[in-house]
Enzyme design. Structure first.
Site, short mmCIF file in Angstrom:
data_model
loop_
_atom_site.label_atom_id
_atom_site.label_comp_id
_atom_site.label_asym_id
_atom_site.label_seq_id
_atom_site.Cartn_x
_atom_site.Cartn_y
_atom_site.Cartn_z
N GLU A 1 -2.51 -13.67 -11.39
CA GLU A 1 -0.98 -14.15 -11.10
C GLU A 1 -1.36 -15.17 -9.84
O GLU A 1 -1.66 -14.76 -8.77
CB GLU A 1 -0.47 -13.23 -10.57
CG GLU A 1 0.97 -13.40 -10.16
CD GLU A 1 2.05 -12.04 -10.06
OE1 GLU A 1 3.17 -12.13 -10.43
OE2 GLU A 1 1.62 -10.97 -9.23
N LYS B 1 10.86 -0.11 3.70
CA LYS B 1 9.97 -1.03 4.32
C LYS B 1 9.89 -2.19 3.89
O LYS B 1 9.39 -2.49 2.70
CB LYS B 1 8.64 -0.28 4.29
CG LYS B 1 7.69 -1.00 5.38
CD LYS B 1 6.17 -1.00 4.95
CE LYS B 1 5.43 -1.86 4.19
NZ LYS B 1 5.36 -3.29 4.53
N CYS C 1 7.54 -12.85 -9.91
CA CYS C 1 6.65 -12.10 -10.91
C CYS C 1 6.86 -12.66 -12.27
O CYS C 1 6.17 -12.35 -13.13
CB CYS C 1 6.92 -10.72 -10.52
SG CYS C 1 8.74 -10.22 -10.94
N GLU D 1 7.00 -1.99 -10.00
CA GLU D 1 7.48 -3.46 -10.46
C GLU D 1 6.37 -4.20 -10.02
O GLU D 1 6.42 -4.84 -8.80
CB GLU D 1 8.77 -3.89 -10.31
CG GLU D 1 9.41 -5.04 -11.06
CD GLU D 1 9.00 -6.25 -10.69
OE1 GLU D 1 7.99 -6.73 -10.92
OE2 GLU D 1 9.97 -6.89 -9.70
#
Length: 479
Positions: free
Chosen positions: A383, A177, A286, A252
């Site tokens: 983040e 997906k 990231c 992750e």
């Protein structure tokens, strides 16, 4: 496949897909929902149980994976066109990522014929007969089963290939997906995989929102493993969903990469290294270095150099061949980045350069350098996923290590110094799964990649990335 044909047969419940550089809709895809997930998982399970892929001779499976890489190389211009428009990234970056994705398939093609267990002879005391017994023991490495692969929007084609390559090398069947914002290159994969020789039904692509289609895949009782890349918040939800049948999970997740620049660093490399390390792909990575700690002796020089570096970068869409930094992925994310910067400004942070949404079509935010920040500010804890870097002075090693490790994340870290002993000492003390010494964003598919703390579970790349899609069986035979 032309953009106007992708998703052309979508049902009424559709997801609009935009070009972030223009804010124009370029396609639409279905939010397929739980019933379609059931069907995709059933197809994957049927192919896995039939052995059409996992029982294919390893040398033949290896050739199929190699052909995937060759087809990607041949069609790279077409894939770049779709990827750059859908994600908004600069074309040079899209090309580099897609070429790297092909190399990932070549790497794992090489592993297919080298998957094996271990064997040994064992003497055990007090067997069933009361005497010593001798056994020949060995282990088997077997594919984990049906793997659900959920990928992010910041490098869609590369993200799909990075998960598909080890899963297919291991012999798994897959349901993939893509992110709802960037599904278009994933929808090119069935044609590529079929041409390479992957049997029908081994890889199944589904589209939809995370809270509907993604959630249905994560909790599906006939999925044996979920591999997910995305936010830490969503990763926690996936762990909860996976509890139903205790499926294996690889995560992750987010990062808040600290980068340390010492007085003795080569600033001709450290400043542009730190600049590219945060501004590349508009900071939507990231591992982007959003926290920069600079020893006080060179602090002013680094701040000025970094601000000038950001100002010199050309912003533009995928149609601009000179663009170095593309747009933010969506209006919602653009506003979030802007809000975090403005909140920091109100709380006393100084925006040295950038800090504004561009007055032009698309979702563009200036490369931004911020100083006078505090550890409790949201821009230091969360983040951002935008081209924003906070620069903080430091004096001694103990101080900077404590600050660098003061995060719930631990994905990557960087150190710039000419003192080799210090560099390796810091590599051991920084709480991160990847540490760069006098470099940033260095990467190789042969090296494992994963996070400490809330930056993830497990590893991708290398043998460890392949082993994540295998299970181990131990066999004893009395001799």
């Amino acid at each position: 496949m032309p953009l106007d044909q992708i998703g052309a047969d979508a049902p009424a419940a559709v997801i609009p897909v935009f070009d972030p550089a223009t804010a124009e809709q370029i396609a639409e895809v279905p939010d397929v929902g739980p019933r379609a997930v059931d069907a995709a998982v059933a197809r994957a399970r049927a192919t896995f149980e039939s052995g059409v892929w996992r029982e294919m001779l390893p040398k033949h499976r290896a050739k199929v994976l190699w052909r995937v890489a060759e087809i990607v190389d041949r069609r790279i211009d077409e894939i770049v066109e779709v990827e750059a428009r859908n994600n908004g990234m600069a074309r040079w970056l899209a090309r580099n990522l897609i070429a790297s994705a092909a190399e990932v398939f070549r790497y794992y093609a090489g592993w297919v014929t080298k998957i094996h267990g271990q064997s040994t002879d064992i003497m055990a005391e007090g067997g069933i007969s009361g005497a010593n017994a001798r056994y020949h023991a060995y282990t088997l490495k077997e594919p984990v089963g049906v793997a659900g692969l959920i990928i992010p929007w910041n490098g869609p084609f590369y993200g799909a290939m990075v998960k598909l390559a080890p899963a297919l090398a291991a012999g798994c069947s897959c349901v993939l997906k893509p992110a709802e914002e960037t599904p278009l290159t994933s929808l090119m994969l069935p044609e590529i995989l079929a041409e390479a020789g992957v049997p029908d039904g081994v890889v199944n692509i589904i589209t939809g929102y995370g809270e509907t289609t993604g959630a249905a895949l994560a909790r599906h009782p006939d999925v044996d493993k979920i591999a997910f890349t995305g936010s830490t918040e969503t990763g926690k939800l996936i762990v909860q969903a996976a509890a139903g049948n205790l499926k294996r999970v690889t995560l992750e997740l987010g990062g808040k990469t600290p980068v340390l620049i010492y007085d003795d660093a080569d600033l001709s490399k450290a400043v542009p290294g730190a600049g590219l390390g945060i501004f590349i792909n508009a900071g939507q990575g990231c591992v982007c270095g959003s926290r920069l700690y600079v020893q006080r002796g060179v602090y002013d020089q680094v701040v000025e150099g970094l601000a000038n570096f950001g100002k010199a970068m050309k912003l533009g869409g995928s149609d601009d061949p000179e663009a170095q930094v593309g747009p933010i992925i969506s209006q919602r994310q653009l506003q979030r980045v802007s809000n975090l910067v403005e909140e920091g400004r109100v709380q006393g942070a100084e925006v040295v350069s950038g800090g504004r949404i561009l007055d032009r079509p698309g979702y563009f935010f200036e490369p931004t350098v911020v100083t006078n920040v505090r550890p409790d500010m949201r821009m230091m804890q969360e983040e951002i996923f935008g081209p924003v870097i906070a620069v903080i002075p430091f004096d001694d090693e103990e101080e900077v290590i404590a600050e660098a490790n003061n995060s719930t994340y631990g994905l990557a870290a960087g150190v710039w110094t000419r003192e080799i002993a210090r560099a390796h000492r810091l590599a051991k003390r920084l709480e991160a799964g990847t540490v760069w010494l006098n470099a940033q964003l260095a990467w190789d598919v042969s090296q494992p990649f994963g996070g400490y703390k809330q930056s993830g579970w497990g590893y991708e790349y290398g043998w460890e990335g392949l082993n994540a899609y295998l299970k181990t069986k131990t066999v004893y035979a009395e001799i």
